[in-house]
Scaffold this active site. Sequence first.
Site, PDB file in Angstrom:
ATOM      1  N   CYS A 109     -18.261 -35.658 -14.892  1.00  0.00           N
ATOM      2  CA  CYS A 109     -17.373 -36.534 -15.656  1.00  0.00           C
ATOM      3  C   CYS A 109     -18.162 -37.544 -16.493  1.00  0.00           C
ATOM      4  CB  CYS A 109     -16.361 -37.226 -14.740  1.00  0.00           C
ATOM      5  SG  CYS A 109     -15.029 -38.013 -15.676  1.00  0.00           S
ATOM      6  N   HIS A 212     -13.952 -32.593 -11.847  1.00  0.00           N
ATOM      7  CA  HIS A 212     -14.399 -33.286 -10.637  1.00  0.00           C
ATOM      8  C   HIS A 212     -14.500 -32.334  -9.449  1.00  0.00           C
ATOM      9  CE1 HIS A 212     -14.323 -37.512 -11.986  1.00  0.00           C
ATOM     10  NE2 HIS A 212     -13.439 -37.068 -12.857  1.00  0.00           N
ATOM     11  N   GLU A 214     -16.044 -32.776  -6.843  1.00  0.00           N
ATOM     12  CA  GLU A 214     -16.051 -33.533  -5.581  1.00  0.00           C
ATOM     13  C   GLU A 214     -14.639 -33.697  -5.014  1.00  0.00           C
ATOM     14  OE1 GLU A 214     -16.344 -34.831  -8.498  1.00  0.00           O
ATOM     15  OE2 GLU A 214     -15.416 -36.808  -8.638  1.00  0.00           O
TER      16      GLU A 214
END
Length: 233
Positions: A109, A212, A214
């Site tokens: 990002c 993202h 994560e």
Amino acid sequence: MKKKPWIGLVPLIDPERESLWMLPGYMEGVLAAGGIPVMLPLTEENTNIPELLDRLDALIFTGGHDVSPSFYGETPVPECGRSIPERDTMERLLLDAALERDMPVLGICRGLQFFNAVLGGTLYQDLPTQHPSGVEHEMKPPFDRSEHEVEVLENTPLYDILGKKTLGVNSRHHQAIKELAPSLKPMALSPDGLIEAVWMPGKRFFLAVQWHPEHSFQKNEGSLSLFQALVKA
Ligand code: MN
């Protein structure tokens, strides 16, 4: 026994609480991929950077505040979010040192936006006002589902990792790449034409994604495989 690689994570910053912090997903993603995550201090002391990198095997440039538009010669528009000068400065030092050493690097990002801004590209400071489209880039939670697809370009490291031409991704960004930096190449495009992943040819492992992983590595194999590719590198 082969030792697990240590992966340095750029700290997230909460100015209101005067704190450094980390989303668990970054650490859990690295752990799930077989690496050891280590959150870095925020240091603008140039001599600390090589000391840190000597002890690490790879870096993740995490998400976070907007990159200062001064990197690409603009003043902030009203919709541009706050930037954190200490973080911009530290990441500049880290990036230069990592490129010099050809250390494996994954940008996520803000990481992707930062690489592009520092390496000579420009950003949309605010997508809704500067690049309006029907594609939702600032999704509502939960963030582990896919919000829009990206087209994965062939003959790129991302295609090699995923082995497919489309990937559903989450999307939590109001900025994006406008003009691509000369040393970077696109790896994935959103349906409204934004570059959502880049790589740098000639480096061992230098990749960045606008989405993202994560948030989604537990559900989305494509997200986990990014962490795994970094650990393998
Ligand atoms: Mn997006």
